[in-house]
Design a protein around this motif. Structure first.
Motif, mmCIF file in Angstrom:
data_model
loop_
_atom_site.group_PDB
_atom_site.id
_atom_site.type_symbol
_atom_site.label_atom_id
_atom_site.label_comp_id
_atom_site.label_asym_id
_atom_site.label_seq_id
_atom_site.Cartn_x
_atom_site.Cartn_y
_atom_site.Cartn_z
ATOM 1 N N LEU A 1 0.831 -1.202 0.000
ATOM 2 C CA LEU A 1 0.000 0.000 0.000
ATOM 3 C C LEU A 1 0.867 1.254 0.000
ATOM 4 C CD1 LEU A 1 -2.942 -0.515 2.537
ATOM 5 C CD2 LEU A 1 -3.034 -0.331 0.039
ATOM 6 N N TRP A 2 1.900 1.189 0.856
ATOM 7 C CA TRP A 2 2.804 2.344 0.936
ATOM 8 C C TRP A 2 3.528 2.574 -0.392
ATOM 9 C CZ3 TRP A 2 8.339 2.211 0.911
ATOM 10 C CH2 TRP A 2 8.905 3.485 1.024
ATOM 11 N N LEU A 3 4.032 1.489 -0.982
ATOM 12 C CA LEU A 3 4.733 1.612 -2.262
ATOM 13 C C LEU A 3 3.813 2.225 -3.320
ATOM 14 C CD1 LEU A 3 6.759 -1.729 -2.643
ATOM 15 C CD2 LEU A 3 7.663 0.536 -2.135
ATOM 16 N N THR A 4 2.563 1.777 -3.329
ATOM 17 C CA THR A 4 1.615 2.279 -4.326
ATOM 18 C C THR A 4 1.369 3.769 -4.116
ATOM 19 O OG1 THR A 4 0.570 0.115 -4.265
ATOM 20 C CG2 THR A 4 -0.688 1.900 -5.295
ATOM 21 N N ASP A 5 1.160 4.134 -2.865
ATOM 22 C CA ASP A 5 0.911 5.541 -2.556
ATOM 23 C C ASP A 5 2.126 6.392 -2.923
ATOM 24 O OD1 ASP A 5 -0.567 7.722 -1.354
ATOM 25 O OD2 ASP A 5 0.970 7.662 0.209
ATOM 26 N N TYR A 6 3.296 5.890 -2.551
ATOM 27 C CA TYR A 6 4.550 6.603 -2.789
ATOM 28 C C TYR A 6 4.791 6.789 -4.286
ATOM 29 C CZ TYR A 6 9.610 7.424 -2.462
ATOM 30 O OH TYR A 6 10.863 7.927 -2.564
ATOM 31 N N GLY A 7 4.426 5.765 -5.067
ATOM 32 C CA GLY A 7 4.734 5.806 -6.496
ATOM 33 C C GLY A 7 3.650 6.458 -7.337
ATOM 34 N N THR A 8 2.470 6.710 -6.788
ATOM 35 C CA THR A 8 1.397 7.262 -7.622
ATOM 36 C C THR A 8 0.856 8.591 -7.116
ATOM 37 O OG1 THR A 8 -0.194 5.948 -6.375
ATOM 38 C CG2 THR A 8 0.605 5.002 -8.423
ATOM 39 N N ASN A 9 1.014 8.853 -5.821
ATOM 40 C CA ASN A 9 0.496 10.098 -5.259
ATOM 41 C C ASN A 9 1.540 11.192 -5.465
ATOM 42 O OD1 ASN A 9 -0.736 12.056 -3.822
ATOM 43 N ND2 ASN A 9 -0.830 10.937 -1.884
ATOM 44 N N LEU A 10 1.479 11.834 -6.647
ATOM 45 C CA LEU A 10 2.557 12.730 -7.053
ATOM 46 C C LEU A 10 2.151 14.195 -6.911
ATOM 47 C CD1 LEU A 10 3.496 10.812 -10.305
ATOM 48 C CD2 LEU A 10 4.569 10.586 -8.066
ATOM 49 N N ASP A 11 3.169 15.021 -6.761
ATOM 50 C CA ASP A 11 2.967 16.459 -6.681
ATOM 51 C C ASP A 11 2.390 16.959 -8.019
ATOM 52 O OD1 ASP A 11 3.168 19.184 -6.581
ATOM 53 O OD2 ASP A 11 5.240 19.228 -5.867
ATOM 54 N N PRO A 12 1.236 17.632 -7.984
ATOM 55 C CA PRO A 12 0.657 18.109 -9.253
ATOM 56 C C PRO A 12 1.533 19.143 -9.949
ATOM 57 C CG PRO A 12 -0.584 18.943 -7.349
ATOM 58 C CD PRO A 12 0.387 17.938 -6.820
ATOM 59 N N ASN A 13 2.460 19.786 -9.193
ATOM 60 C CA ASN A 13 3.354 20.769 -9.814
ATOM 61 C C ASN A 13 4.705 20.166 -10.196
ATOM 62 O OD1 ASN A 13 1.525 22.927 -9.564
ATOM 63 N ND2 ASN A 13 2.094 23.158 -7.403
ATOM 64 N N ILE B 1 7.986 18.835 -11.930
ATOM 65 C CA ILE B 1 8.707 19.418 -13.056
ATOM 66 C C ILE B 1 8.434 18.620 -14.329
ATOM 67 C CG2 ILE B 1 10.998 19.900 -13.941
ATOM 68 C CD1 ILE B 1 11.827 20.118 -10.880
ATOM 69 N N MET B 2 8.455 17.297 -14.196
ATOM 70 C CA MET B 2 8.216 16.440 -15.361
ATOM 71 C C MET B 2 6.980 15.595 -15.064
ATOM 72 S SD MET B 2 12.127 15.244 -15.835
ATOM 73 C CE MET B 2 12.244 14.709 -17.526
ATOM 74 N N LYS B 3 6.006 15.685 -15.960
ATOM 75 C CA LYS B 3 4.785 14.885 -15.789
ATOM 76 C C LYS B 3 4.764 13.842 -16.894
ATOM 77 C CE LYS B 3 2.131 18.694 -13.788
ATOM 78 N NZ LYS B 3 2.917 19.840 -14.339
ATOM 79 N N MET B 4 5.084 12.602 -16.545
ATOM 80 C CA MET B 4 5.165 11.542 -17.542
ATOM 81 C C MET B 4 3.819 10.814 -17.599
ATOM 82 S SD MET B 4 8.325 12.127 -18.146
ATOM 83 C CE MET B 4 8.864 10.791 -19.200
ATOM 84 N N THR B 5 3.449 10.415 -18.814
ATOM 85 C CA THR B 5 2.183 9.673 -18.955
ATOM 86 C C THR B 5 2.443 8.377 -19.705
ATOM 87 O OG1 THR B 5 1.768 10.926 -20.950
ATOM 88 C CG2 THR B 5 0.652 11.677 -18.950
ATOM 89 N N ASN B 6 1.546 7.411 -19.470
ATOM 90 C CA ASN B 6 1.576 6.162 -20.219
ATOM 91 C C ASN B 6 1.034 6.435 -21.618
ATOM 92 O OD1 ASN B 6 2.498 4.550 -18.025
ATOM 93 N ND2 ASN B 6 0.443 4.764 -17.140
ATOM 94 N N PRO B 7 1.226 5.483 -22.554
ATOM 95 C CA PRO B 7 0.717 5.705 -23.917
ATOM 96 C C PRO B 7 -0.781 6.012 -23.932
ATOM 97 C CG PRO B 7 2.160 3.795 -23.871
ATOM 98 C CD PRO B 7 1.999 4.247 -22.448
ATOM 99 N N ASP B 8 -1.535 5.501 -22.973
ATOM 100 C CA ASP B 8 -2.972 5.769 -22.973
ATOM 101 C C ASP B 8 -3.326 7.087 -22.296
ATOM 102 O OD1 ASP B 8 -2.576 5.293 -20.334
ATOM 103 O OD2 ASP B 8 -3.818 3.490 -20.201
ATOM 104 N N GLY B 9 -2.345 7.854 -21.903
ATOM 105 C CA GLY B 9 -2.612 9.186 -21.362
ATOM 106 C C GLY B 9 -2.740 9.236 -19.854
ATOM 107 N N THR B 10 -2.775 8.063 -19.190
ATOM 108 C CA THR B 10 -2.855 8.081 -17.736
ATOM 109 C C THR B 10 -1.493 8.425 -17.157
ATOM 110 O OG1 THR B 10 -2.399 5.731 -17.743
ATOM 111 C CG2 THR B 10 -4.718 6.390 -17.605
ATOM 112 N N PRO B 11 -1.473 9.055 -15.970
ATOM 113 C CA PRO B 11 -0.172 9.413 -15.384
ATOM 114 C C PRO B 11 0.646 8.154 -15.086
ATOM 115 C CG PRO B 11 -2.007 10.346 -14.112
ATOM 116 C CD PRO B 11 -2.597 9.426 -15.116
ATOM 117 N N MET B 12 1.935 8.269 -15.331
ATOM 118 C CA MET B 12 2.819 7.128 -15.115
ATOM 119 C C MET B 12 2.967 6.871 -13.607
ATOM 120 S SD MET B 12 6.583 6.628 -16.743
ATOM 121 C CE MET B 12 6.100 6.420 -18.437
ATOM 122 N N SER B 13 2.996 5.590 -13.237
ATOM 123 C CA SER B 13 3.219 5.236 -11.839
ATOM 124 C C SER B 13 4.705 4.932 -11.632
ATOM 125 C CB SER B 13 2.391 4.000 -11.483
ATOM 126 O OG SER B 13 2.947 3.404 -10.327
#
Lengths: 208, 654
Positions: A129-141, A143-155
């Motif tokens: 649970l912690w790993l998931t939160d740590y890897g997906t709960n990202l700062d909206p500001n 510097i680099m916002k990476m997305t998957n090919p389908d447009g969802t934010p990268m985890s």
């Protein structure tokens, strides 16, 4: 049940290794990190494999908006885990002693194992649970916002177990010495159960 | 005069003949060597692999030391020593300016010669490397964990600090001899009063075992010859030091003729242990002096200069049995001692032969007082009594000799442009290989120690000509790498060197690489003006002086907007790099700064001075591509008129 009791005591004492050795290890390697960055996860907190690894992982993670790696005081787990492990060691040793003197039978041993397994699975679930939160709960500001090919934010969730390629990093997540000692210890308690079963039969046979 | 010019012409003609002979023979060899796949394989260090040896090349008139790998010939680094180095701000930053202070003021350049790596029991230990500044006499110590210059000491009473900077077998002393004799103390006298009045100071600089700190223990005041090169005794001859001399004629003009008259000059043999004992017992004379001692501290990241006011001098005639002259033919240049310490080789540069003196015979002659006169009260030993033998007709113009530890010596011949391998005991020539062109020094890793690593020899050529693509009239010099594991030397590689290497020192990579420092720890930073956290960053004004305490981390400066600076202020940027990761330096450059940039290593603080001269808003930026956001690593300073009353203010991200 002398033999079984001793094995039970040794088995539960091996869990003490978790106070000295890491439970888990996550390594991050990349072309420009020929010496990979790494973190060792202890039941009492997270430390860098090399002196400044945590600072440097945080430095990299800030580009993609990940929070800094938690300090010991930031997570309740690092307070509770040592108490749980300490308690289980004490319980195992007591059960082993009582078994040694024939006061309790082998079912207590497997009972300890079952309780430890449930706690272990709960621990892993919490860790994931912690790993998931740590890897997906990202700062909206970020510097680099990476997305998957389908447009969802990268985890950036590291794998719970095994290897994964994340952007330019090779991430490896594996149990460490503490976990292996715990595993061996738990196997020993199962062995103690089977040996105890035999010894208990003999005892019952002898007394009747 | 005419006669000597004629003989010089003859010599040149002869040199031409011999080189051309050699060329025709060797071009075949050379071509084969270059094309042979075995040569390519021997120098090929695959991407990501490491070289077997470090090689430190003197930069000569670049004033700096360059670091190469062998066998690849790849250059890794230029270490600034005696010259200002805009690349990283050495000699420009406020912290390092004191490193170049001398009794003549700030001297931002020198002619760096003869690197020598510290030793223990005659073996390379890789703690430090010592180099000498030839022009304004100085000795520097470079640390081999940080690869940075840590200390520079000026040598008083010296001029043309050339027979330097060689160390004794336990690094007890680093020795600096004067090539040009001068009046001691300096005085206003006619130059032609040279003879008898000028002195040649040989300085023994003690090296503190733990810290490496240098201190002039004593200066031996020798007759006014030119002390050209030197080397320590080792093993049985430990405790002695040997110096070649020329101009024993004591000429003060047109030396190329007037100093080449004596058939033999001397090698001065100095029993420094005896003099050390004399000095420790209160011997010697203290004389007033003025020389700079500059020390860089890795804790404060700061250098300081101390002017020393006194030096202990020793008159060699006052210490009987300490100094002797060994007659050696034809203006000897290199003075080399074999790994066992048994032989002292005089490379008579105007000769075709090599002179090998025997240390045992020298001691025997001294014990039996077999003297052949004296010079200025110093006994001269008889040439025949001390001679072990000569290598006959080995080549023309021998300069320097190194050793492979297997009983062989390798001598460079400048005029005949070749490297000659010969056996030390039999004194027979085993092999000769042409050099392209006019070889000066040769280096075998550890070749000046009791235990050489006799795998490669590197010759350093004075003339490059057509060895590389032409780059106009000015060319880099060229080094050549030889495999010396077989009977015959095999040319493997040419590679250009920076400046003019006067000698080099090599050491196995396994000794240095593991201890090479990666970062400076921020928590150990004791710099007076460090901003150890971003909370410590601030701007302070003290009259016209403005101190900016700034920090940097990927990828911003804190603060990056500063207002309230005025024309005519004296602004000091004190910048601390907060990174703690290997190889993440940041740079700092300010528009219009009259000095250089700074390149600041992780955990380090450096200071750049800037005088704002024009009103406006002026940018500064990071010069070292540090991250994907390096281009964003910039800031502005608002400069207001001198009489404005805008308050100081600073910010980040507001």
């Amino acid at each position: 049940m002398k033999k079984a009791g001793i094995i039970m005591i040794i088995g539960s004492l091996l869990l003490l290794g978790l106070f000295k050795f890491p439970l888990w290890n996550i390594m991050l390697g990349a072309p420009q990190y020929p010496e990979p960055l790494g973190m060792n996860i202890y039941i009492t907190g997270i430390k860098g494999v090399s002196e400044f690894d945590i600072q440097n992982i945080d430095g990299l993670n800030h580009y993609i908006g990940m929070r800094t790696i938690p300090k010991t005081e930031d997570m309740w787990e690092f307070e509770v885990f040592p108490l749980v492990i300490g308690g289980m060691v004490a319980l195992g040793v007591v059960v082993g002693f009582l078994g040694f003197f024939g006061k309790v039978n082998h079912w207590w041993f497997i009972g300890w194992f079952a309780l430890m397994s449930v706690l272990g699975i709960m621990g892993m679930y919490d860790f994931n649970l912690w790993l998931t939160d740590y890897g997906t709960n990202l700062d909206p500001n970020a510097i680099m916002k990476m997305t998957n090919p389908d447009g969802t934010p990268m985890s950036y969730k590291p794998p719970l177990l095994g290897y994964q390629k994340m952007l330019n990093f090779d991430v490896d997540s594996w149990p460490h010495i503490g976990a292996y000692l715990m595993f061996v210890g738990m196997v020993l308690t199962v062995i103690a159960f089977f040996i105890g079963k035999k010894e208990w039969k003999k005892k019952v046979f002898a007394t009747t | 005069m005419k006669k000597s010019i004629n003989s010089l012409l003859m010599l040149a003609l002869l040199a031409g003949l011999i080189t051309s002979c050699n060329n025709s023979k060797s071009n075949k060899n050379g071509d084969r060597g270059a094309l042979a796949s075995s040569a390519a394989e021997k120098v090929y260090v695959a991407p990501g692999e490491h070289d077997e040896f470090y090689a430190f090349f003197s930069g000569g008139y670049s004033g700096n030391l360059t670091v190469y790998g062998l066998p690849s010939g790849r250059m890794f680094k230029e270490i600034p020593v005696f010259s200002q180095f805009p690349t990283n701000g050495y000699g420009y930053s406020e912290e390092t300016i004191p490193m170049l202070n001398t009794s003549h003021g700030f001297v931002p350049w020198d002619d760096l010669h003869h690197p020598d790596i510290s030793q223990t029991n005659g073996k390379l230990d890789g703690r430090w490397i010592f180099v000498n500044g030839n022009n304004t006499p100085r000795i520097a110590r470079v640390d081999l964990e940080t690869f940075e210059t840590e200390e520079i000491i000026e040598v008083p009473n010296s001029a043309g600090n050339h027979s330097s900077s060689f160390i004794t077998e336990n690094t007890e002393y680093v020795v600096a001899g004067t090539r040009f004799s001068v009046p001691v103390p300096q005085e206003d006298i006619p130059i032609n009063e040279y003879k008898g009045k000028f002195k040649g100071a040989l300085s023994f600089i003690s090296v503190e075992e733990e810290t490496g700190r240098m201190d002039i223990k004593f200066q031996l005041m020798m007759p006014g010859f030119d002390y050209d090169l030197s080397h320590p005794g080792r093993g049985k001859s430990h405790g002695w030091f040997f110096f070649t001399t020329y101009n024993t004629e004591e000429a003060n003009s047109l030396l190329e003729v007037n100093a080449s008259q004596n058939d033999k000059d001397f090698i001065a043999a100095v029993n420094w242990k005896k003099i050390e004992e004399y000095v420790n017992n209160g011997g010697g004379t203290k004389m007033p002096a003025n020389y700079a001692h500059n020390v860089y501290d890795h804790g404060t990241h700061n250098a300081t200069t101390t002017m020393k006011k006194e030096v202990l001098t020793v008159d060699p005639t006052k210490v009987p049995g300490a100094v002797f002259f060994l007659p050696t033919p034809k203006s000897p240049h290199g003075c080399d001692v074999d790994p066992t310490g048994s032989y002292i080789i005089g490379n008579g540069k105007l000769s075709a032969d090599l002179t090998i003196h025997s240390f045992d015979k020298m001691i025997d002659a001294i014990d039996n007082k077999k003297f052949d006169g004296e010079a200025y009260g110093i006994p001269i030993l008889s040439f025949e009594d001390i001679l072990a033998g000569t290598v006959k007709q080995a080549g023309l113009g021998p300069l320097h000799t190194e050793f492979d530890g297997k009983g062989n010596a390798y001598t460079t011949f400048f005029i005949s442009s070749e490297l000659v391998k010969w056996n030390i005991e039999t004194r027979e020539v085993i092999d000769r290989q042409p050099n392209y062109y006019s070889v000066g020094h040769v280096m075998i890793p550890g070749g000046n120690s009791a235990e050489p690593f006799g795998k490669y020899a590197v010759s350093m050529n004075k003339i490059t000509k057509d060895r590389y693509l032409p780059t106009g009239p000015e060319l880099e010099h060229s080094a050549q790498l030889f495999d010396i594991t077989g009977d015959k030397m095999e040319l493997l590689l040419d590679f250009p060197t920076h400046g003019e290497p006067h000698y080099a020192a090599g050491i196995p990579a396994e000794i240095l690489a593991p201890k090479s420092k990666k970062i400076y720890k921020l928590e150990e930073n004791k710099h007076e003006y460090a901003a150890l956290t971003s909370g410590d960053t601030r701007v302070e004004r003290d009259g016209k002086e403005v101190h900016i305490y700034m920090s940097m981390i990927r990828s911003h400066f804190t603060p990056d907007n500063i207002e309230g600076i005025k024309v005519g202020d004296k602004v000091y940027f004190h910048i601390t790099n907060h990174e703690q990761d290997f190889d993440v330096p940041h740079g700092f450059a300010m528009i219009g700064a009259n000095n250089a940039e700074l390149l600041i290593m992780p955990g380090q603080t450096k200071t750049l001075y800037w005088e704002p001269k024009q009103v406006g808003v002026w940018p500064f930026y990071c010069t070292d591509f540090c991250s994907a956001l390096h281009q964003e690593m910039q800031g502005y300073i608002r400069v207001s008129p001198e009489n404005s009353n805008i308050e100081l203010s600073w910010s980040l991200g507001e």
